[in-house]
Write a protein that holds these residues in place. Structure first.
Motif, PDB file in Angstrom:
ATOM      1  N   SER A 156      12.796   2.197  -2.091  1.00  0.00           N
ATOM      2  CA  SER A 156      12.689   1.932  -3.642  1.00  0.00           C
ATOM      3  C   SER A 156      13.804   0.759  -3.684  1.00  0.00           C
ATOM      4  CB  SER A 156      12.941   3.122  -4.113  1.00  0.00           C
ATOM      5  OG  SER A 156      12.552   2.998  -5.777  1.00  0.00           O
ATOM      6  N   ASP A 260       8.702  -0.952  -7.222  1.00  0.00           N
ATOM      7  CA  ASP A 260       7.569  -0.213  -6.546  1.00  0.00           C
ATOM      8  C   ASP A 260       6.989  -0.198  -5.122  1.00  0.00           C
ATOM      9  OD1 ASP A 260       4.603   1.047  -5.829  1.00  0.00           O
ATOM     10  OD2 ASP A 260       5.226   2.006  -7.646  1.00  0.00           O
ATOM     11  N   VAL A 262       5.171   1.034  -2.630  1.00  0.00           N
ATOM     12  CA  VAL A 262       3.946   0.918  -2.918  1.00  0.00           C
ATOM     13  C   VAL A 262       3.739  -0.333  -2.459  1.00  0.00           C
ATOM     14  CG1 VAL A 262       1.538   1.919  -2.882  1.00  0.00           C
ATOM     15  CG2 VAL A 262       3.651   3.200  -2.961  1.00  0.00           C
ATOM     16  N   THR A 320       1.986   3.126   4.471  1.00  0.00           N
ATOM     17  CA  THR A 320       3.275   3.401   3.016  1.00  0.00           C
ATOM     18  C   THR A 320       2.028   3.647   1.360  1.00  0.00           C
ATOM     19  OG1 THR A 320       4.719   2.029   4.013  1.00  0.00           O
ATOM     20  CG2 THR A 320       4.541   2.770   1.502  1.00  0.00           C
ATOM     21  N   GLY A 324       0.824   6.351  -0.778  1.00  0.00           N
ATOM     22  CA  GLY A 324       0.768   6.078  -2.277  1.00  0.00           C
ATOM     23  C   GLY A 324      -0.908   6.379  -2.967  1.00  0.00           C
TER      24      GLY A 324
END
Length: 325
Positions: A156, A260, A262, A320, A324
């Motif tokens: 993150s 973010d 993702v 990833t 998500g």
């Protein structure tokens, strides 16, 4: 909501483009190919211009800007194929003394690969037993760390682009280097989405550069009595390049605002595709001359291949994004 660049951001991008045109033009690029060594004077010039200290607070001697501005700067660096471990040194600024000013060159082990190891003053990550490997990109020398599996996840970015605690990977040791000799251990910085996103920004810059090259050539090259840009097949190639570049740029800019993980992974996927496929299409537009050493198209393709593997390769980015969703 207005997602257009502010006047200050446009000025920053224009200023960086002018700076790089002065410090690293095409003549400098071709000279670097003849003698692939890191230019320390150029590195210090970048440091003096705030390239590495861009996101450091002003009270710490930095420029005090954010990740969206850093993305604009690294896009320009990718456009001119600026060599060196730019992302690692930028991320290390504020944590490794001398990195922000360009006095030190910082590299890191990523996906089991270490770029510019022989030129680096500081190496982040475990590089024991690293062996030189032949790099497809003549301006990105590589070493491989045997048996190392790439780190997981983009991490993150946290608020305002700062790495979150949850994104920190297990710590390893690096070494400060002087003349190639380890002299002191350096605590490894956390691998976060910041490095992934800045690499994606470089890819976007490269995708834009080859698009411009293809359009310029299509407007000038004459075959069968007309410029090749008049042929529908060439028009389609150039249009596809533009669409891929703009999609990737939008994704990278958006991820720089939201932070973010993702979206960072999705941006990296789109940017890698734009850089590699656009370079391939640019080769097609140029025809046989595009495959020659004298043309710059192959340099963009080779750098795009290396960037795609150094941080969050496609398979991990896809996982990833899928997680998500």
């Amino acid at each position: 909501m207005d997602f257009r660049l502010t006047e200050d951001q446009r000025d920053l991008r224009r200023g960086v483009r002018e700076l790089l045109a002065r410090l690293f033009d095409r003549e400098a690029l071709r000279a670097a190919l003849d003698a692939p060594r890191l230019d320390r004077e150029l590195w210090r010039e970048l440091g003096a211009a705030g390239f590495f200290s861009l996101r450091l607070p002003e009270e710490e001697g930095g420029v005090g800007l954010g990740l969206p501005e850093a993305v604009l700067v690294f896009e320009e660096a990718g456009r001119v194929l600026l060599p060196g471990p730019l992302v690692a040194t930028h991320v290390a600024a504020g944590s490794v003394p001398g990195a922000a000013e360009g006095e030190l060159v910082v590299t890191e082990a990523s996906e089991g690969l270490v770029p510019w190891l022989d030129e680096a003053d500081v190496v982040l990550g475990e590089v024991s037993g690293a062996v030189p490997v032949r790099s497809v990109d003549p301006l990105t020398p590589l070493h491989r760390v045997p048996g190392v599996v790439g780190a997981v996840g983009a991490g993150s970015l946290g608020p305002a682009g700062a790495p979150s605690v949850a994104s920190t990977l297990p710590q390893a040791l690096g070494f400060a280097r002087a003349g190639g000799t380890p002299i002191a251990p350096v605590k490894r910085l956390p691998t976060t989405g910041v490095a992934v996103l800045l690499t994606a920004a470089e890819q976007v810059g490269s995708a834009q550069a080859v698009t411009d090259m293809a359009v310029s050539h299509a407007r000038q090259r004459v075959q069968f009595g007309q410029v090749v840009g008049g042929f529908q097949a060439v028009k389609h190639l150039c249009a596809g390049m533009l669409v891929r570049t703009e999609l990737a740029r939008a994704a990278v800019w958006a991820a720089s605002v939201t932070g973010d993980p993702v979206e960072v992974a999705g941006a990296k996927l789109l940017a890698d595709e734009a850089a590699t496929r656009n370079a391939r299409d640019c080769l097609q537009v140029h025809g046989g001359m595009g495959f020659t050493w004298e043309a710059d198209v192959h340099l963009h393709l080779k750098r795009a291949w290396v960037r795609a593997e150094l941080r969050m390769p496609a398979a991990r980015a896809e996982e990833t994004v899928a997680a998500g969703l």
